[in-house]
Every structure is written in structure tokens, then in C-alpha cells.
Scaffold this motif. Structure first.
Motif, PDB file in Angstrom:
ATOM      1  N   MET A 130      51.248  23.170  36.269  1.00 29.77           N
ATOM      2  CA  MET A 130      49.826  22.892  36.481  1.00 29.77           C
ATOM      3  C   MET A 130      49.608  22.068  37.751  1.00 29.77           C
ATOM      4  N   ARG A 131      50.371  21.014  37.926  1.00 34.18           N
ATOM      5  CA  ARG A 131      50.175  20.112  39.069  1.00 34.18           C
ATOM      6  C   ARG A 131      50.513  20.802  40.395  1.00 34.18           C
ATOM      7  N   LEU A 132      51.609  21.544  40.404  1.00 36.56           N
ATOM      8  CA  LEU A 132      52.026  22.187  41.654  1.00 36.56           C
ATOM      9  C   LEU A 132      51.069  23.300  42.063  1.00 36.56           C
ATOM     10  N   GLY A 165      51.182  29.403  48.064  1.00 34.81           N
ATOM     11  CA  GLY A 165      51.603  28.268  48.877  1.00 34.81           C
ATOM     12  C   GLY A 165      53.004  27.795  48.522  1.00 34.81           C
ATOM     13  N   LEU A 166      53.336  27.819  47.234  1.00 37.69           N
ATOM     14  CA  LEU A 166      54.673  27.417  46.801  1.00 37.69           C
ATOM     15  C   LEU A 166      55.733  28.385  47.319  1.00 37.69           C
ATOM     16  N   LEU A 167      55.450  29.676  47.186  1.00 34.38           N
ATOM     17  CA  LEU A 167      56.407  30.690  47.647  1.00 34.38           C
ATOM     18  C   LEU A 167      56.579  30.627  49.162  1.00 34.38           C
ATOM     19  N   ALA A 168      55.475  30.422  49.881  1.00 39.82           N
ATOM     20  CA  ALA A 168      55.549  30.324  51.339  1.00 39.82           C
ATOM     21  C   ALA A 168      56.329  29.081  51.755  1.00 39.82           C
ATOM     22  N   ALA A 169      56.147  27.979  51.022  1.00 34.40           N
ATOM     23  CA  ALA A 169      56.842  26.739  51.345  1.00 34.40           C
ATOM     24  C   ALA A 169      58.349  26.896  51.183  1.00 34.40           C
ATOM     25  N   PHE A 176      60.914  26.798  54.096  1.00 31.01           N
ATOM     26  CA  PHE A 176      61.629  25.556  53.790  1.00 31.01           C
ATOM     27  C   PHE A 176      60.831  24.350  54.283  1.00 31.01           C
ATOM     28  N   ASN A 177      59.599  24.305  53.775  1.00 32.21           N
ATOM     29  CA  ASN A 177      58.687  23.204  54.069  1.00 32.21           C
ATOM     30  C   ASN A 177      59.124  22.002  53.227  1.00 32.21           C
ATOM     31  N   PHE A 233      62.382  28.933  40.847  1.00 31.44           N
ATOM     32  CA  PHE A 233      61.487  27.944  40.250  1.00 31.44           C
ATOM     33  C   PHE A 233      60.025  28.321  40.509  1.00 31.44           C
ATOM     34  N   ALA A 234      59.711  28.688  41.749  1.00 32.10           N
ATOM     35  CA  ALA A 234      58.335  29.075  42.089  1.00 32.10           C
ATOM     36  C   ALA A 234      57.925  30.343  41.346  1.00 32.10           C
ATOM     37  N   LEU A 235      58.846  31.309  41.221  1.00 34.33           N
ATOM     38  CA  LEU A 235      58.553  32.550  40.501  1.00 34.33           C
ATOM     39  C   LEU A 235      58.345  32.277  39.010  1.00 34.33           C
TER      40      LEU A 235
END
Length: 203
Positions: A27-29, A37-41, A45-46, A87-89
Motif C-alpha cells: 500500500m505505501r509503496l 514507478g516501482l518497476l521503472a525504478a 536502479f534508482n 518484489f515489485a511484480l
């Protein structure tokens, strides 16, 4: 993330740390970065977003920077990109090992935050979990628990009221007239009390 799947781990400072996609972390992420945005990061490697992902998984963010300083950015990126992508998936509800991906639902895509809120409601309402238990569970665990409880209730109702296969006719329809008749008689003829007593004796 599929229920019962192996955990997702990253190695930092010589130790394995689990990236657990709990409902709270998801929820927070998603609220802060969005699924894309998570997958792009992860792909880029942001380190700012990635340290946030580690923090929500209860991993000290400083470990990432220390690892980069000790081993180099390229080395750390090659080791962590895989598990971070998993993790993002998992937060997005996507299983990369699924041989036949489910067909996309028609209509407007579901809002992830709304889905997580509904899962929290299921866990604390339907399942009766404490809020902290709900936040610490993964979406897959909540869905599996709801499915198991639904099956249990269905089995109990079948044992008490029977099924159309056993009775050979459709279940009783409780119209206004039917309810009035039950009230006048003082009992419901369709209620299988013997089955209920048998069920209780097995508990």
C-alpha cells in the motif's frame, strides 16, 4: 506473489534479507511511487526508490549504499535487480512463473490502492483478524484465507441444508409467505437438524 511461493531475498552485508510484499508495504509503496514507478525504478536502479522499497520491507536502507561502496554499483545492480523486480511484480499481483498469464480484465483497470483497501477490509471484517495481522499479511495470504473460510462455510451450509444433488430439487426460496408459514409453525421443515447435530458431534 503466489501463496506458498518461496520468499524473495537480497544479500546485503553478507546476510540474506527477505523482501516480503506485505499489505502495508504494498500500500505505501504504490501510494508513493505507483506500480509502473516501482518497476521503472528497479530497471533504472534508482537508489532513492530502491532504498524506500528496502525500508518498507524492514531492511536498513543504509546497507544498500554500504554495499555499493564496498562492491561497486555494477556488481550490486546485477545481484539485486532480479529479486527487486520480483518484489515489485509481487506487489502488482503478477506471478512471473505463471505459464499462462490470466487474460486482462475488460473495462477500467482496478486501482491498486482500492484493491489493497478491500483486502484489508476482508482480513479485518470477513476473517476477523486484528489490523496489525492484516497489514503484515501478504495479499496472497489474505486471498487464500478468505477462500478457505468461504469453502468451510459452504461445507457447513451443505451439511445442514443439503444440496440440490441430494434433494433433487432447488433450494427453498424464502418468500414473505414462506417466512410467515415458518413463523406460524415455529420451525423450518427445510432445516436438517440431524445433519447439524452430526456436524457438532464431529467437532
Amino acid at each position: 506473489m503466489k501463496f506458498g511461493a518461496d520468499g524473495i531475498f537480497v544479500e546485503l552485508a553478507g546476510e540474506a534479507h527477505e523482501l516480503r510484499p506485505s499489505l502495508r508495504a504494498s500500500m505505501r509503496l504504490v501510494r508513493r511511487h505507483g506500480l509502473s514507478g516501482l518497476l521503472a525504478a528497479v530497471q533504472d536502479f534508482n537508489t532513492i526508490v530502491i532504498t524506500d522499497m528496502l525500508r518498507e520491507a524492514a531492511i536498513t536502507p543504509g546497507l544498500l549504499l554500504a554495499e555499493i561502496a564496498a562492491s561497486g554499483l555494477g556488481n550490486v545492480r546485477s545481484r539485486l535487480t532480479g529479486p527487486l523486480a520480483q518484489f515489485a511484480l509481487a506487489i502488482a499481483g503478477i506471478d512471473p512463473d505463471e505459464p499462462t498469464p490470466s487474460k486482462p480484465a475488460s473495462g477500467k483497470p482496478a486501482d491498486p490502492e482500492q484493491v489493497f483497501a478491500q483486502l484489508f477490509g476482508i482480513a479485518t471484517g470477513w476473517l476477523g483478524w486484528a489490523p496489525e495481522e492484516a497489514w503484515n499479511a501478504t495479499p496472497a495470504e489474505i486471498i487464500a484465507a478468505k477462500s478457505g473460510r468461504t469453502d468451510l462455510i459452504t461445507d457447513i451450509l451443505k451439511a445442514v441444508f443439503g444440496t440440490t444433488e441430494k434433494t433433487g430439487h432447488a433450494p427453498e426460496v424464502y418468500t414473505t409467505e414462506r417466512l410467515k408459514q415458518i413463523e406460524e409453525q415455529g420451525f423450518d421443515p427445510a432445516f436438517n437438524r440431524e445433519a447439524l447435530h452430526s456436524l457438532k458431534s464431529r467437532q
